[in-house]
Design a protein around this motif. Structure first.
Motif, PDB file in Angstrom:
ATOM      1  N   PRO A 128      -2.071  22.254  54.681  1.00  0.00           N
ATOM      2  CA  PRO A 128      -1.437  21.022  54.583  1.00  0.00           C
ATOM      3  C   PRO A 128      -1.502  20.279  56.188  1.00  0.00           C
ATOM      4  O   PRO A 128      -1.208  21.287  57.164  1.00  0.00           O
ATOM      5  N   ASP A 129      -1.796  19.125  56.116  1.00  0.00           N
ATOM      6  CA  ASP A 129      -1.541  18.445  57.315  1.00  0.00           C
ATOM      7  C   ASP A 129      -0.229  18.010  57.452  1.00  0.00           C
ATOM      8  O   ASP A 129       0.219  16.833  57.587  1.00  0.00           O
ATOM      9  N   ARG A 130       0.539  18.974  58.125  1.00  0.00           N
ATOM     10  CA  ARG A 130       2.135  18.736  58.386  1.00  0.00           C
ATOM     11  C   ARG A 130       2.198  17.741  59.185  1.00  0.00           C
ATOM     12  O   ARG A 130       3.354  17.022  59.117  1.00  0.00           O
ATOM     13  N   GLU A 131       1.372  17.515  60.373  1.00  0.00           N
ATOM     14  CA  GLU A 131       1.762  16.613  61.405  1.00  0.00           C
ATOM     15  C   GLU A 131       1.947  15.105  60.873  1.00  0.00           C
ATOM     16  O   GLU A 131       2.673  14.233  61.056  1.00  0.00           O
ATOM     17  N   ALA A 132       1.207  14.940  59.466  1.00  0.00           N
ATOM     18  CA  ALA A 132       1.229  13.348  59.215  1.00  0.00           C
ATOM     19  C   ALA A 132       2.317  13.250  58.187  1.00  0.00           C
ATOM     20  O   ALA A 132       2.318  12.044  57.705  1.00  0.00           O
ATOM     21  N   PHE A 133       3.196  14.172  57.960  1.00  0.00           N
ATOM     22  CA  PHE A 133       4.124  14.028  56.994  1.00  0.00           C
ATOM     23  C   PHE A 133       5.721  14.283  57.528  1.00  0.00           C
ATOM     24  O   PHE A 133       6.021  15.127  58.358  1.00  0.00           O
ATOM     25  N   ARG A 134       6.550  13.285  57.054  1.00  0.00           N
ATOM     26  CA  ARG A 134       7.950  13.549  57.523  1.00  0.00           C
ATOM     27  C   ARG A 134       8.447  14.760  56.784  1.00  0.00           C
ATOM     28  O   ARG A 134       8.989  15.612  57.626  1.00  0.00           O
ATOM     29  N   LEU A 135       8.357  14.855  55.565  1.00  0.00           N
ATOM     30  CA  LEU A 135       8.652  15.992  54.757  1.00  0.00           C
ATOM     31  C   LEU A 135       7.450  16.866  54.056  1.00  0.00           C
ATOM     32  O   LEU A 135       6.702  15.932  53.677  1.00  0.00           O
ATOM     33  N   CYS A 136       7.320  18.053  54.110  1.00  0.00           N
ATOM     34  CA  CYS A 136       6.356  18.655  53.646  1.00  0.00           C
ATOM     35  C   CYS A 136       6.677  19.819  52.769  1.00  0.00           C
ATOM     36  O   CYS A 136       7.022  20.843  53.264  1.00  0.00           O
TER      37      CYS A 136
END
Ligand code: 5GP
Ligand code: MN
Length: 354
Positions: A128-136
């Motif tokens: 998952p592109d964690r950087e792109a999300f506030r919550l993952c």
């Protein structure tokens, strides 16, 4: 639920309590899991939280799966681009379901990246592109985005681990999406998958109707097309890699509808000799690839290294680009055979070096 997710649940609860418009987006060519998780979340947000929630799909849902959405109209961004853009750019909470990075939403990619909403990922794909999300909320060790969403919803205080508190449309959609992603409990079934199925059944979810809608309504034309594709168009490449290619002319001759080839790629794997299955078909200006494999052969590696794609270890997808990879669709079978040879060589070479 891991401790990190427990902290994220508190953050999600705080965001939901603040309120504001919610938009739910899935990957292109939405499958049952994408539609099921989007419908289930929309039902929860509206019915349990009183929020204004909309579903935006990058393109249309196939007819055979539209029963999952019933009662929850979705905006098809390929047909209503202005409406989709307005919703995505003005919402407060943006939920991305059943995909791991914005490029998987193809035409919506830039809008998703540019939106100032709080972005929340609920998914089960690798990387998952964690950087792109506030919550993952992302875990590969679950059957489906529906199962991931189910565990998130049950952890929220208003549901309090009691599945019967979920709205009935939410439960129905969760069961439907989990059923399609596990290929009706054949793949990716974990203890939590069966616990979820059990709790949904116990709270009255009509699984028989889901099975009827998913598996008992095929057109005879589809069965004939599958028979022909398997008997006359399946090649077994070295290494036990089965490959079926359907050209645009074949598709027209078969009279197949959108979504009707779903499931074909799984069938060759029932042969002991087949270790990986490739289904390739022309779609517009590309050849779309579906890959399934048995443990020991990585569909994900094959998709990543040869077909600009990815997905899960044993179920992935990608594409062959025209004209970048081949000059026209007739080059697809040879391209796949060469890719398979390269892939086997890199694996076997890699093994020898160890
Ligand atoms: P399917 O063959 O059912 O379309 O896709 C199988 C899996 O691979 C799904 O989990 C899907 O999300 C993923 N997948 C399909 N196409 C692509 C693609 O072009 N890129 C990536 N990264 N994943 C894909
Ligand atoms: Mn999925």
């Amino acid at each position: 639920m891991p401790e990190k997710d427990t902290m994220q649940i508190s953050a999600l609860e705080a965001l939901l309590s603040q309120g504001g418009d919610c938009v739910i987006v899935t990957h292109t060519r939405p499958d049952g899991d994408a539609l099921g998780s989007a419908t289930a979340l929309c039902s929860y947000l509206r019915e349990c939280r009183g929020l204004n929630a909309s579903i935006v799909l990058p393109d249309s849902a196939p007819d055979n799966l539209s029963f999952i959405l019933q009662g929850f109209e979705a905006v098809d961004a390929s047909a209503q681009s202005g409406k989709a853009a307005g919703l995505i750019s003005s919402c407060k909470l943006l939920f991305c379901l059943d995909f791991n990075a914005f490029p998987r939403a193809e035409g919506l990619q830039d809008l998703l990246a540019a939106s100032h909403a709080e972005k929340i990922l609920i998914d089960h794909h690798l990387n998952p592109d964690r950087e792109a999300f506030r919550l993952c909320f992302s875990n590969c060790e679950v059957s489906s985005a529906c199962e991931m969403l189910y565990s998130v919803l049950l952890a929220l205080p208003d549901i309090g681990t009691d599945a019967s508190r979920l709205p009935s449309r939410c439960r129905y959609a969760l069961m439907a999406g989990m059923t399609t992603d596990t290929n009706n409990f054949a793949n990716s079934v974990y203890p939590g998958t069966l616990r979820m199925a059990s709790a949904l059944l116990e709270s009255g979810t009509d699984r028989d109707s889901i099975i009827d809608m998913l598996y008992k309504r095929d057109r005879l034309q589809k069965i004939s097309a599958f028979a022909d594709l398997l008997s006359s168009h399946m090649q077994i490449l070295p290494g036990g890699i089965a490959c079926i290619f359907m050209s645009s002319d074949m598709r027209i001759a078969y009279g197949l509808l959108d979504g009707e080839t779903e499931g074909l790629v799984n069938i060759p794997l029932s042969a002991e000799a087949v270790k990986m299955s490739v289904f390739a078909r022309t779609e517009g200006d590309m050849v779309r690839i579906s890959l399934r494999s048995k443990p020991g052969m990585s569909a994900n590696d094959f998709a990543r290294t040869c077909f600009h794609g990815g997905g899960h270890e044993l179920a992935s997808g990608g594409k062959i680009l025209i004209p970048e990879d081949i000059s026209d669709e007739s080059g697809a079978p040879a391209y796949i055979a060469a890719a398979a040879a390269r892939f086997l060589q890199s694996r076997d070479g890699g093994k020898e070096e160890k």
